[in-house]
Write a protein that holds these residues in place. Structure first.
Motif, PDB file in Angstrom:
ATOM      1  N   LEU A 124      27.185  -6.222 -12.055  1.00  0.00           N
ATOM      2  CA  LEU A 124      27.652  -4.854 -12.087  1.00  0.00           C
ATOM      3  C   LEU A 124      29.035  -4.822 -11.636  1.00  0.00           C
ATOM      4  O   LEU A 124      29.922  -4.180 -12.372  1.00  0.00           O
ATOM      5  N   GLN A 125      29.567  -5.880 -10.906  1.00  0.00           N
ATOM      6  CA  GLN A 125      31.012  -6.057 -10.472  1.00  0.00           C
ATOM      7  C   GLN A 125      31.971  -6.498 -11.836  1.00  0.00           C
ATOM      8  O   GLN A 125      32.916  -5.895 -12.276  1.00  0.00           O
ATOM      9  N   GLN A 128      31.810  -3.604 -14.547  1.00  0.00           N
ATOM     10  CA  GLN A 128      33.028  -2.652 -13.998  1.00  0.00           C
ATOM     11  C   GLN A 128      34.409  -3.017 -14.457  1.00  0.00           C
ATOM     12  O   GLN A 128      35.341  -2.371 -14.885  1.00  0.00           O
ATOM     13  N   SER A 129      34.550  -4.412 -14.235  1.00  0.00           N
ATOM     14  CA  SER A 129      35.989  -4.677 -14.428  1.00  0.00           C
ATOM     15  C   SER A 129      36.060  -4.763 -16.199  1.00  0.00           C
ATOM     16  O   SER A 129      37.290  -4.571 -16.578  1.00  0.00           O
ATOM     17  N   LEU A 131      34.718  -2.689 -18.156  1.00  0.00           N
ATOM     18  CA  LEU A 131      35.114  -1.263 -18.441  1.00  0.00           C
ATOM     19  C   LEU A 131      36.575  -0.764 -18.244  1.00  0.00           C
ATOM     20  O   LEU A 131      37.201  -0.206 -19.009  1.00  0.00           O
ATOM     21  N   ASN A 132      37.030  -1.336 -16.887  1.00  0.00           N
ATOM     22  CA  ASN A 132      38.460  -0.891 -16.443  1.00  0.00           C
ATOM     23  C   ASN A 132      39.307  -1.672 -17.676  1.00  0.00           C
ATOM     24  O   ASN A 132      40.480  -1.202 -17.866  1.00  0.00           O
ATOM     25  N   GLU A 152      31.046   0.971 -21.469  1.00  0.00           N
ATOM     26  CA  GLU A 152      30.544   1.865 -20.445  1.00  0.00           C
ATOM     27  C   GLU A 152      29.021   2.083 -20.478  1.00  0.00           C
ATOM     28  O   GLU A 152      28.381   2.164 -19.407  1.00  0.00           O
ATOM     29  N   LEU A 155      27.617  -0.804 -18.485  1.00  0.00           N
ATOM     30  CA  LEU A 155      27.910  -0.681 -17.110  1.00  0.00           C
ATOM     31  C   LEU A 155      26.682   0.420 -16.528  1.00  0.00           C
ATOM     32  O   LEU A 155      26.097   0.044 -15.315  1.00  0.00           O
ATOM     33  N   LYS A 156      26.305   1.438 -17.264  1.00  0.00           N
ATOM     34  CA  LYS A 156      25.292   2.328 -16.757  1.00  0.00           C
ATOM     35  C   LYS A 156      24.074   1.690 -16.692  1.00  0.00           C
ATOM     36  O   LYS A 156      23.374   1.807 -16.049  1.00  0.00           O
ATOM     37  N   ARG A 159      23.931  -0.530 -13.669  1.00  0.00           N
ATOM     38  CA  ARG A 159      23.772   0.414 -12.478  1.00  0.00           C
ATOM     39  C   ARG A 159      22.318   1.057 -12.370  1.00  0.00           C
ATOM     40  O   ARG A 159      21.873   1.084 -11.195  1.00  0.00           O
TER      41      ARG A 159
END
Length: 380
Positions: A124-125, A128-129, A131-132, A152, A155-156, A159
């Motif tokens: 997940l981490q 997220q990175s 996606l950023n 994106e 990431l979903k 999650r």
């Protein structure tokens, strides 16, 4: 010559119920054939006692034995969510509330579940990175919008997996604070599984001991909800055929009234009885599972037929019929009745027409009244 009690009863039943008040008054004033005058002094010497009759809407029938039971849909079996070693038993019996810890296990399987959760947190981490990073590069035109959308979506997805695994840890018995510590520290927590109560109720039938190794889904303890509670009563087939759903029933020794919630369509061939179930609210826990009780079913009074209750000492036999004696000052009058039931110290009966308001009936020395009536009749 005095008319018989049968002719008196026949005359009594011809009164019009549409003119109850007037008809009843006329009856008590004119039916002097089955009455006698007794002075106050003689009444005192004979020990006359009277009581005000009470009109009721239903009467109890025959009594039957019964046993309080927990309905199957109010019994819950608590099992081990995974294999492990029993390290602590906190509650072994008595009341329990939802979420309270019953016992604790140590389970290697919980460690594996934690490892999977930590891996997901790492994914997940990373997602997220990614996606950023994709968002920054998309602004400069280096990364297309499609690649950003893929990052994106990834990431979903992770999650969703993380939420599901967290819920799985809770279902496996890991304490919420331990799950929070696992997320914050990213370190494995003690493999302690808490067995909690799924519902409010009473614990019974503990099946484990400290130091025992359990397998997944092995029975630990049972929880029963005793409110409401059911009384099961074996009722003879013919009597059961007179019962109906929602009919009231009362316990003889306890001030509790319930309703019939089940009448089977089959009977026991050996005893010719039916297991009728009566449900009681049991708010004060007066009934306990396994408790033996005595009950009677309540039967409503027939339309336009007054139903009364009085201490059983009021009943007498006169001229071949069941009667009570209406006490009006020095006048004692015979009143034919139809007995519905005599239970304990209570006599339930009907009359052909309503009694006068606050009518008093003799409840002591009825044998003496009968003797006086027969003496007066013989004298004529």
């Amino acid at each position: 010559m005095k008319p018989s009690i049968q002719s008196l009863t026949s005359a009594f039943r011809t009164l019009s119920l549409g003119a109850v008040s007037l008809g009843a008054v006329l009856f008590w004033q004119t039916a002097s054939a089955a009455s006698i005058e007794v002075s106050a002094e003689k009444q005192a010497s004979l020990g006359f006692q009277s009581a005000v009759v009470e009109q009721v809407s239903a009467y109890p029938g025959v009594t039957y034995p019964g046993e309080a039971i927990i309905p199957p849909n109010q019994t819950f079996l608590v099992t081990a969510p995974l294999s492990g070693l029993v390290t602590k038993i906190i509650h072994i019996h008595g009341p329990i509330q939802t979420g309270e810890v019953i016992a604790e296990l140590q389970s290697p399987e919980l460690l594996n579940a934690q490892k999977n959760y930590l891996n997901t947190l790492s994914d997940l981490q990373a997602a997220q990175s990614e996606l950023n990073r994709a968002a920054k590069l998309m602004k400069t035109g280096v990364v297309s919008a499609k690649k950003y959308q893929l990052a994106e979506a990834d990431l979903k997805k992770i999650r969703q997996i993380q939420r599901q695994q967290r819920q799985d840890l809770a279902l496996l018995g890991m304490a919420p604070n331990a799950i929070d510590a696992l997320e914050k520290s990213h370190k494995l927590q003690p493999a302690v599984v808490q067995i909690t109560a799924p519902v409010d109720g009473e614990l019974f039938d503990l099946q484990i001991r400290v130091g025992q190794r359990l397998t997944t889904n092995q029975a630990i303890i049972s929880i029963g909800q005793i409110e409401p509670i059911v009384v099961e009563s074996r009722v003879p087939l013919q009597a059961a055929n007179q019962l109906s759903l929602k009919q009231k029933a009362q316990l003889v020794s306890l001030d509790l009234v319930g309703e019939i919630e089940y009448i089977p369509n089959f009977s026991d061939p050996m005893t010719q009885t039916m297991n009728v179930h009566i449900e009681f609210t049991n708010e004060n826990h007066q009934l306990r599972p396994g408790q033996l009780v005595t009950l009677s079913f309540l039967f409503e009074a027939e339309p336009n037929t007054p139903l009364y209750v009085i201490p059983r000492g009021a009943i007498s036999r006169y001229d071949g019929q069941d009667v009570v004696y209406l006490h009006q000052g020095t006048r004692i009058q015979v009143l034919p009745i139809e007995v519905k039931n005599i239970t304990g110290d209570r006599l339930y009966f009907t009359t052909a027409a309503p009694l006068p308001a606050n009518a008093e009936l003799l409840i002591e020395s009825t044998a003496a009244v009968k003797g006086l009536l027969e003496t007066a009749e013989g004298g004529e």
